[in-house]
Design a protein around this motif. Structure first.
Motif, PDB file in Angstrom:
ATOM      1  N   SER A  15     -16.538 105.928 -53.224  1.00  0.00           N
ATOM      2  CA  SER A  15     -16.861 107.117 -53.643  1.00  0.00           C
ATOM      3  C   SER A  15     -15.775 108.072 -53.906  1.00  0.00           C
ATOM      4  O   SER A  15     -15.810 108.768 -54.784  1.00  0.00           O
ATOM      5  N   LEU A  16     -14.921 107.961 -52.896  1.00  0.00           N
ATOM      6  CA  LEU A  16     -13.697 109.106 -52.760  1.00  0.00           C
ATOM      7  C   LEU A  16     -12.856 109.010 -54.193  1.00  0.00           C
ATOM      8  O   LEU A  16     -12.125 107.944 -54.390  1.00  0.00           O
ATOM      9  N   LEU A  17     -12.415 110.164 -54.584  1.00  0.00           N
ATOM     10  CA  LEU A  17     -11.227 110.530 -55.423  1.00  0.00           C
ATOM     11  C   LEU A  17     -10.489 111.179 -54.678  1.00  0.00           C
ATOM     12  O   LEU A  17     -10.871 112.557 -54.525  1.00  0.00           O
ATOM     13  N   VAL A  18      -9.021 111.043 -54.692  1.00  0.00           N
ATOM     14  CA  VAL A  18      -8.147 111.843 -53.948  1.00  0.00           C
ATOM     15  C   VAL A  18      -6.798 111.988 -54.987  1.00  0.00           C
ATOM     16  O   VAL A  18      -6.319 111.029 -55.041  1.00  0.00           O
ATOM     17  N   VAL A  19      -6.342 113.242 -54.871  1.00  0.00           N
ATOM     18  CA  VAL A  19      -5.173 113.534 -55.750  1.00  0.00           C
ATOM     19  C   VAL A  19      -4.391 114.542 -55.358  1.00  0.00           C
ATOM     20  O   VAL A  19      -4.874 115.787 -55.044  1.00  0.00           O
ATOM     21  N   GLU A  20      -3.096 114.657 -55.185  1.00  0.00           N
ATOM     22  CA  GLU A  20      -2.269 115.853 -55.017  1.00  0.00           C
ATOM     23  C   GLU A  20      -1.642 116.126 -56.357  1.00  0.00           C
ATOM     24  O   GLU A  20      -1.377 115.444 -57.211  1.00  0.00           O
ATOM     25  N   VAL A  21      -1.669 117.639 -56.579  1.00  0.00           N
ATOM     26  CA  VAL A  21      -1.068 118.073 -57.714  1.00  0.00           C
ATOM     27  C   VAL A  21       0.029 119.271 -57.428  1.00  0.00           C
ATOM     28  O   VAL A  21      -0.089 120.120 -56.389  1.00  0.00           O
ATOM     29  N   ILE A  22       1.270 119.094 -58.054  1.00  0.00           N
ATOM     30  CA  ILE A  22       2.056 120.377 -58.029  1.00  0.00           C
ATOM     31  C   ILE A  22       2.347 120.887 -59.140  1.00  0.00           C
ATOM     32  O   ILE A  22       2.463 120.486 -60.200  1.00  0.00           O
ATOM     33  N   THR A  23       2.189 122.360 -59.072  1.00  0.00           N
ATOM     34  CA  THR A  23       2.192 123.276 -60.223  1.00  0.00           C
ATOM     35  C   THR A  23       3.307 124.496 -59.940  1.00  0.00           C
ATOM     36  O   THR A  23       3.289 124.869 -59.031  1.00  0.00           O
ATOM     37  N   PRO A  24       4.310 124.294 -60.909  1.00  0.00           N
ATOM     38  CA  PRO A  24       5.422 125.276 -60.664  1.00  0.00           C
ATOM     39  C   PRO A  24       5.081 126.317 -60.776  1.00  0.00           C
ATOM     40  O   PRO A  24       4.124 126.936 -61.666  1.00  0.00           O
ATOM     41  N   GLY A  25       5.656 127.544 -60.050  1.00  0.00           N
ATOM     42  CA  GLY A  25       5.144 128.636 -60.271  1.00  0.00           C
ATOM     43  C   GLY A  25       5.473 129.350 -61.716  1.00  0.00           C
ATOM     44  O   GLY A  25       6.232 129.038 -62.397  1.00  0.00           O
ATOM     45  N   GLY A  26       4.381 130.104 -61.944  1.00  0.00           N
ATOM     46  CA  GLY A  26       4.325 130.556 -63.608  1.00  0.00           C
ATOM     47  C   GLY A  26       3.361 129.745 -64.195  1.00  0.00           C
ATOM     48  O   GLY A  26       3.207 130.279 -65.563  1.00  0.00           O
ATOM     49  N   ASN A  27       3.032 128.639 -63.873  1.00  0.00           N
ATOM     50  CA  ASN A  27       2.289 127.645 -64.804  1.00  0.00           C
ATOM     51  C   ASN A  27       0.677 127.550 -64.280  1.00  0.00           C
ATOM     52  O   ASN A  27       0.516 128.092 -63.294  1.00  0.00           O
ATOM     53  N   TRP A  28       0.003 126.981 -65.320  1.00  0.00           N
ATOM     54  CA  TRP A  28      -1.226 126.918 -65.277  1.00  0.00           C
ATOM     55  C   TRP A  28      -1.621 125.486 -64.892  1.00  0.00           C
ATOM     56  O   TRP A  28      -0.929 124.317 -65.150  1.00  0.00           O
ATOM     57  N   SER A  29      -2.782 124.980 -64.111  1.00  0.00           N
ATOM     58  CA  SER A  29      -3.277 123.700 -63.585  1.00  0.00           C
ATOM     59  C   SER A  29      -4.804 123.630 -63.859  1.00  0.00           C
ATOM     60  O   SER A  29      -5.504 124.849 -63.850  1.00  0.00           O
ATOM     61  N   VAL A  76       2.210 117.459 -37.005  1.00  0.00           N
ATOM     62  CA  VAL A  76       1.200 116.749 -37.904  1.00  0.00           C
ATOM     63  C   VAL A  76       0.426 117.861 -38.907  1.00  0.00           C
ATOM     64  O   VAL A  76      -0.449 118.421 -37.851  1.00  0.00           O
ATOM     65  N   GLU A  77       0.147 117.543 -40.050  1.00  0.00           N
ATOM     66  CA  GLU A  77      -0.659 118.323 -40.685  1.00  0.00           C
ATOM     67  C   GLU A  77      -1.400 116.873 -41.387  1.00  0.00           C
ATOM     68  O   GLU A  77      -1.073 116.188 -42.183  1.00  0.00           O
ATOM     69  N   LEU A  78      -2.900 116.851 -41.322  1.00  0.00           N
ATOM     70  CA  LEU A  78      -3.554 115.940 -41.641  1.00  0.00           C
ATOM     71  C   LEU A  78      -4.705 116.416 -42.346  1.00  0.00           C
ATOM     72  O   LEU A  78      -5.358 117.094 -42.115  1.00  0.00           O
ATOM     73  N   ALA A  79      -5.128 115.739 -43.355  1.00  0.00           N
ATOM     74  CA  ALA A  79      -6.383 116.021 -44.122  1.00  0.00           C
ATOM     75  C   ALA A  79      -7.289 114.817 -44.231  1.00  0.00           C
ATOM     76  O   ALA A  79      -6.783 113.810 -44.311  1.00  0.00           O
ATOM     77  N   VAL A  80      -8.592 115.075 -43.643  1.00  0.00           N
ATOM     78  CA  VAL A  80      -9.325 114.193 -43.388  1.00  0.00           C
ATOM     79  C   VAL A  80     -10.706 114.386 -44.848  1.00  0.00           C
ATOM     80  O   VAL A  80     -11.370 115.214 -44.650  1.00  0.00           O
ATOM     81  N   CYS A  81     -10.659 113.280 -45.628  1.00  0.00           N
ATOM     82  CA  CYS A  81     -11.457 113.354 -46.838  1.00  0.00           C
ATOM     83  C   CYS A  81     -12.455 112.590 -46.737  1.00  0.00           C
ATOM     84  O   CYS A  81     -12.199 111.277 -46.371  1.00  0.00           O
ATOM     85  N   THR A  82     -13.764 112.888 -47.033  1.00  0.00           N
ATOM     86  CA  THR A  82     -14.829 112.001 -46.596  1.00  0.00           C
ATOM     87  C   THR A  82     -15.972 112.189 -47.845  1.00  0.00           C
ATOM     88  O   THR A  82     -15.861 113.090 -48.550  1.00  0.00           O
ATOM     89  N   ALA A  83     -16.720 110.781 -47.890  1.00  0.00           N
ATOM     90  CA  ALA A  83     -17.782 110.804 -48.972  1.00  0.00           C
ATOM     91  C   ALA A  83     -18.638 109.736 -48.587  1.00  0.00           C
ATOM     92  O   ALA A  83     -18.348 108.815 -47.935  1.00  0.00           O
ATOM     93  N   PRO A  84     -19.925 109.861 -49.026  1.00  0.00           N
ATOM     94  CA  PRO A  84     -20.934 108.831 -48.657  1.00  0.00           C
ATOM     95  C   PRO A  84     -20.392 107.532 -48.895  1.00  0.00           C
ATOM     96  O   PRO A  84     -19.820 107.234 -49.927  1.00  0.00           O
ATOM     97  N   ALA A  85     -20.902 106.289 -48.364  1.00  0.00           N
ATOM     98  CA  ALA A  85     -20.234 104.967 -48.664  1.00  0.00           C
ATOM     99  C   ALA A  85     -21.357 103.835 -47.743  1.00  0.00           C
ATOM    100  O   ALA A  85     -21.664 104.416 -46.783  1.00  0.00           O
ATOM    101  N   ALA A  86     -21.345 102.878 -48.187  1.00  0.00           N
ATOM    102  CA  ALA A  86     -22.167 102.011 -47.661  1.00  0.00           C
ATOM    103  C   ALA A  86     -21.155 101.121 -46.558  1.00  0.00           C
ATOM    104  O   ALA A  86     -20.047 101.076 -46.936  1.00  0.00           O
ATOM    105  N   PRO A  87     -21.527 100.436 -45.606  1.00  0.00           N
ATOM    106  CA  PRO A  87     -20.701  99.933 -44.801  1.00  0.00           C
ATOM    107  C   PRO A  87     -19.967  98.498 -45.452  1.00  0.00           C
ATOM    108  O   PRO A  87     -20.669  98.195 -46.620  1.00  0.00           O
ATOM    109  N   GLY A  88     -18.777  98.377 -45.135  1.00  0.00           N
ATOM    110  CA  GLY A  88     -18.170  97.009 -45.643  1.00  0.00           C
ATOM    111  C   GLY A  88     -16.574  97.685 -46.127  1.00  0.00           C
ATOM    112  O   GLY A  88     -16.378  98.869 -46.341  1.00  0.00           O
TER     113      GLY A  88
END
Length: 266
Positions: free
Chosen positions: A152-166, A102-114
């Motif tokens: 709070s969190l914003l999470v996104v994946e991006v695929i950029t083909p070789g030779g391209n800009w992102s 497994v490869e896991l990413a843990v993404c965190t940001a401040p938040a109130a309970p709930g």
């Protein structure tokens, strides 16, 4: 401090990258990469912080907030499909046990309970193509600003083909000027489709008080505390990156570099 963070061998908890607000010198974004062999376990609790667990690859059993999610994930190729993710409200105990590697990413940001633990299945991830020609890239919106799951969190994946800009034309989101621009810290986690691949990322401000250009390899992370932050993928080497953003307001509003804004006006 360099904005480029290289991975290290897994520690006792499987962690290979651990970016905290303290280590980054900012207030909001936390980002951790965990690699587990079959049968290994990673457990935690993000005090005062919400989390998004992104199963980058492999299958796992996950317990969180008294709920159990068995055999989730299973993505073998991060370039081929959207991931399975799990949103955790602040102060939620969790444990991830790997069924296979497994490869896991843990993404965190401040938040109130709930809030509630929420599984985000691959079919719930909004996919879109942005740009055209050598500026084409493919986006997977895991936690976009249109979602009401996170505080709070914003999470996104991006695929950029070789030779391209992102992340191009170069844009920034470093001032609180709603509704024109929002202040968002950001991390990039880079992966390459082929061994030996590389990309370039530049982080710079208008006054050039910050101007750093980095060659990034497979598994590297880049901090974007402020400024513009374009990415170029070398020809022949498709690029994946995972973005995590957070700031005082949960909205993605950006300003293009005026010197390059003409590109989107064609």
């Amino acid at each position: 401090m360099s904005l480029l963070v290289h991975p290290h061998p897994p520690d006792a908890r499987g962690v290979t990258i651990d970016i905290t607000p303290e280590s980054a010198g900012w207030a909001h974004v936390g980002f951790r990469v965990v690699r587990l062999a079959a049968g290994e376990r990673h457990a935690g609790r993000e005090t005062g912080r919400e989390a998004c667990l992104v199963l980058l690859s492999g299958r796992a059993d996950v317990t969180a907030g008294g709920e159990r999610f068995s055999g989730i994930g299973g993505r073998e190729d991060i370039f081929a499909a959207s991931p399975t993710s799990l949103y955790l409200p602040a102060d939620t105990d969790y444990a991830v046990t790997a069924i296979d590697a497994v490869e896991l990413a843990v993404c965190t940001a401040p938040a109130a309970p709930g809030g509630a633990v929420r599984l985000i299945a691959p079919e719930e991830v909004g996919e879109e193509m942005r740009g055209r020609d050598t500026n084409t890239r493919y986006v997977r919106n895991i936690l976009p600003d249109t979602s009401d799951i996170a505080q709070s969190l914003l999470v996104v994946e991006v695929i950029t083909p070789g030779g391209n800009w992102s992340s191009y034309p170069p844009h920034k989101h470093d001032v609180d000027a709603w509704p024109v621009e929002t202040l968002l810290e950001e991390t990039y986690y880079h992966r390459m489709k082929r061994p030996g691949g590389f990309a370039f990322q530049r982080v710079y401000t208008d006054d050039r008080s910050l101007d750093e250009t980095m060659a990034v390899g497979d598994g590297d992370a880049v901090l974007v505390p402020r400024g513009y932050h374009p990415v170029g993928a070398a020809h022949g080497y498709d690029l994946y990156y995972l973005n995590v953003m957070a700031g005082p307001r949960r909205a993605w509003k950006f300003t293009n570099d005026p010197a390059h804004d003409w590109i989107v006006r064609q």
